[in-house]
Design an enzyme around this catalytic site. Sequence first.
Site, PDB file in Angstrom:
ATOM      1  N   GLU A 176      -1.693  -7.892   7.297  1.00  0.00           N
ATOM      2  CA  GLU A 176      -1.639  -7.619   8.743  1.00  0.00           C
ATOM      3  C   GLU A 176      -2.425  -8.654   9.550  1.00  0.00           C
ATOM      4  O   GLU A 176      -3.057  -8.321  10.547  1.00  0.00           O
ATOM      5  CB  GLU A 176      -2.139  -6.200   9.015  1.00  0.00           C
ATOM      6  CG  GLU A 176      -1.173  -5.170   8.423  1.00  0.00           C
ATOM      7  CD  GLU A 176      -1.434  -3.746   8.878  1.00  0.00           C
ATOM      8  OE1 GLU A 176      -0.507  -3.129   9.431  1.00  0.00           O
ATOM      9  OE2 GLU A 176      -2.546  -3.252   8.662  1.00  0.00           O
ATOM     10  N   GLU A 195      -6.672   5.526  15.873  1.00  0.00           N
ATOM     11  CA  GLU A 195      -6.189   4.136  15.917  1.00  0.00           C
ATOM     12  C   GLU A 195      -5.299   3.923  17.122  1.00  0.00           C
ATOM     13  O   GLU A 195      -4.441   4.757  17.424  1.00  0.00           O
ATOM     14  CB  GLU A 195      -5.319   3.800  14.696  1.00  0.00           C
ATOM     15  CG  GLU A 195      -6.050   3.569  13.420  1.00  0.00           C
ATOM     16  CD  GLU A 195      -5.068   3.172  12.306  1.00  0.00           C
ATOM     17  OE1 GLU A 195      -4.017   2.564  12.595  1.00  0.00           O
ATOM     18  OE2 GLU A 195      -5.349   3.509  11.149  1.00  0.00           O
ATOM     19  N   HIS A 231      -1.731  -8.613  13.218  1.00  0.00           N
ATOM     20  CA  HIS A 231      -1.947  -7.391  14.001  1.00  0.00           C
ATOM     21  C   HIS A 231      -3.178  -7.585  14.871  1.00  0.00           C
ATOM     22  O   HIS A 231      -4.191  -8.111  14.419  1.00  0.00           O
ATOM     23  CB  HIS A 231      -2.141  -6.200  13.064  1.00  0.00           C
ATOM     24  CG  HIS A 231      -2.021  -4.890  13.775  1.00  0.00           C
ATOM     25  ND1 HIS A 231      -3.007  -4.418  14.601  1.00  0.00           N
ATOM     26  CD2 HIS A 231      -1.020  -3.990  13.805  1.00  0.00           C
ATOM     27  CE1 HIS A 231      -2.612  -3.264  15.109  1.00  0.00           C
ATOM     28  NE2 HIS A 231      -1.413  -2.988  14.643  1.00  0.00           N
ATOM     29  N   ARG A 291       0.868  -1.175   0.000  1.00  0.00           N
ATOM     30  CA  ARG A 291       0.000   0.000   0.000  1.00  0.00           C
ATOM     31  C   ARG A 291       0.908   1.229   0.000  1.00  0.00           C
ATOM     32  O   ARG A 291       2.124   1.096   0.029  1.00  0.00           O
ATOM     33  CB  ARG A 291      -0.930  -0.018   1.214  1.00  0.00           C
ATOM     34  CG  ARG A 291      -0.223   0.179   2.531  1.00  0.00           C
ATOM     35  CD  ARG A 291      -1.194   0.176   3.702  1.00  0.00           C
ATOM     36  NE  ARG A 291      -0.547   0.714   4.882  1.00  0.00           N
ATOM     37  CZ  ARG A 291      -1.009   0.584   6.128  1.00  0.00           C
ATOM     38  NH1 ARG A 291      -2.118  -0.077   6.359  1.00  0.00           N
ATOM     39  NH2 ARG A 291      -0.372   1.099   7.141  1.00  0.00           N
ATOM     40  N   ASN A 297      -5.013   7.736   4.611  1.00  0.00           N
ATOM     41  CA  ASN A 297      -4.561   7.045   5.817  1.00  0.00           C
ATOM     42  C   ASN A 297      -3.097   7.373   6.062  1.00  0.00           C
ATOM     43  O   ASN A 297      -2.246   7.076   5.226  1.00  0.00           O
ATOM     44  CB  ASN A 297      -4.715   5.528   5.646  1.00  0.00           C
ATOM     45  CG  ASN A 297      -4.481   4.783   6.941  1.00  0.00           C
ATOM     46  OD1 ASN A 297      -5.264   4.895   7.870  1.00  0.00           O
ATOM     47  ND2 ASN A 297      -3.391   4.039   7.009  1.00  0.00           N
ATOM     48  N   GLU A 298      -2.837   8.033   7.157  1.00  0.00           N
ATOM     49  CA  GLU A 298      -1.456   8.286   7.595  1.00  0.00           C
ATOM     50  C   GLU A 298      -0.550   8.780   6.466  1.00  0.00           C
ATOM     51  O   GLU A 298       0.394   8.093   6.060  1.00  0.00           O
ATOM     52  CB  GLU A 298      -0.857   7.024   8.219  1.00  0.00           C
ATOM     53  CG  GLU A 298      -1.586   6.573   9.460  1.00  0.00           C
ATOM     54  CD  GLU A 298      -0.935   5.372  10.109  1.00  0.00           C
ATOM     55  OE1 GLU A 298      -0.213   4.637   9.418  1.00  0.00           O
ATOM     56  OE2 GLU A 298      -1.165   5.162  11.316  1.00  0.00           O
TER      57      GLU A 298
END
Length: 664
Positions: free
Chosen positions: A354, A306, A357, A114, A152-153
């Site tokens: 992930e 998050e 995670h 990503r 996102n981020e």
Amino acid sequence: MVHRITERLGGLAFGGDYNPEQWDRHVWQEDDLLMREARVNLVTVGVFSWALLEPEEGSYDFDWLDAHLDRLHAAGVAVDLATPTASPPPWFTLAHPEALTVTADGIRLTHGSRDTYCLAAPAYRRAATRIAGALAERYGDHPAVCMWHVHNEYATVCHCDRAAAAFRVWLRHKYRTLDALNEAWGTAFWSQRYGSWEQILPPRATQWHHNPGHTLDWRRFFSDETLAAYREQRDAIRAHSDRPVTTNLMVPAYQVLDLWKFGREVDFVGIDHYPAAPGVDAAADIAFGGDRARSFGAGKPWLLIEQGTNTVYTSDGTLGKEPGDILRHTVGHIARGSEGALFFQWRQSKAGAELWHSAIVPHAGPDTRIFREASATGSAVARLGELAGSTVRARAAVLHDADVWWALDTRGLPRTGSDHHDSLRRAHRALWNAGVTTDFAHSADDLARYPVVLAPSLYLLSDASAAALRQYVAQGGTLLVECFAGAVDEHHHARLGGYPVAPLREALGIRVEEYRPLAAAQALELSDGTRGTHWSEVLRLEGATPVASWTSGMLAGQAAVTRHQFGKGSAWYLSTRLEEDAYAALLGQVLAAAGVGPEIADAPPGVEAVRRHADDGRSWLFLLNHSDTDQRLPVTGHDLLTDEPVGHHGLTLPARGAAVLRQG
Ligand code: GAL
């Protein structure tokens, strides 16, 4: 603006990233039940769904998302609707290979992960704005949607030719003439003079040091470019929706964004936070992240978008959380101004990048410690609704500046033993250990509301900021400045005639003649019995009085730590690095001189206390016990977490537990 969310939710937010596209109908039904059990009221949807939402360029499939939003709404769960632009689908990168990231080494990345795009590539920007606009057009008024989560981020930096072209546009706007750029970058050295704008490239891999003016402007440019990409999506959403728009910023040890600028463009600040160490260090890190988030949003409430329930990836592998951490970390963020807590992610993935995670619902299902702790935390957050909109009032500030961060991150500088982030963290940690609630601020801000300001890392300082700091002290402030401060201006040119820059020099009552880094293992004794490491400076006193002096070496007898009464205030200078205890002791003197104390007096070790205030005079005292033993505290109020009064006998705060006392 975050109040529009808490009003809609009827309290604080609790939930996380929800990726129902990884599952089937049977699981969605269970999700509805479990979300109710865990008191989930807000989920982030669609954050990595681009390939499903737009399976081919320009053709959308929203049916599946319609169904999920309707289902969530029926279940009483609001949606933080994300734009999926952090993960372009394979068709995009195959159609627009020029929009793939190029590293500083000149390697063009390919899809398969990503965040592999160039934020300056027109094809990427068009596609991102288009999907954001299409989502907003369809869901702008959907009753489930209560906020927008752009991207996102943001953190990807690209060195491709498209980025180079955008960099030149930015530079032309900033400097107007090549002469001005050549002067600012000091290109007279090493034969770097540019004869045309086209000769200027991103700072790609090269043989030896880059030009420091070049790299500093590149970092500024990429931050501005990223912000422009955010703004385009935000504005495309605003054209169709009146719900607040933000993005999930990261506040980790690396930084490609000027977070002050981002804070001004989002409707409220949202951050992600994953502590990189366990125990008390994690708690201090949560305070550090939360205080930064609040400060970037000008003190207004913000939102934790998050965090992890258990294992998270760190640079050293994975890190597990201890029993009690989910609640205490959540309450720790809320204590610093977050209007709730969201997690990555609701349900642990069974496949994909992930899958290990952690999540609220682990692989093992709901009959697990993690789900039980997360659900209990959801119930606890539901009991904190009355403090929505309240704020934190800090008595101290630590100066934080992206320009300083980037300027110090330059090859060829002498090393003080610490970068900008570490210096900030160290100063914040010392204040946290002392129980003092702290904001971050920029050196150009009006600092008058803070009795004490710490400048642990102020290498680059503009004339205007130096004048503002001088004024802050003159008008009664207490300022502690640490070594290698005010050494260069905003172009990364050394200050001539002695450091730091003149207005700050006057406030400090010193002039630094020479910087003398110490050898790695060297620790030199000072007259008060403490030791200086990493760095020393040849100081001339111009009004300041010594607090401690060197006892040996070339600087024996000369001042290492100074204090100067200036106007109505005082300015302290620390010209070396002190070991932790000595630094804490110096800070203790500075705080005492400024009349700043902890939130509660005599808190036992490992107990953190911080307060949120409402405008009507009510306040809530947050107490977090990071130790392994129960602690008695002489406090009174009404504990919202247990719904029990705490009378004059005081409170027993259980080991690794938390309390939130309504007072006043
Ligand atoms: C965040 C990211 C999430 C997930 C998480 C794992 O930084 O936004 O998508 O990757 O890290 O810790």
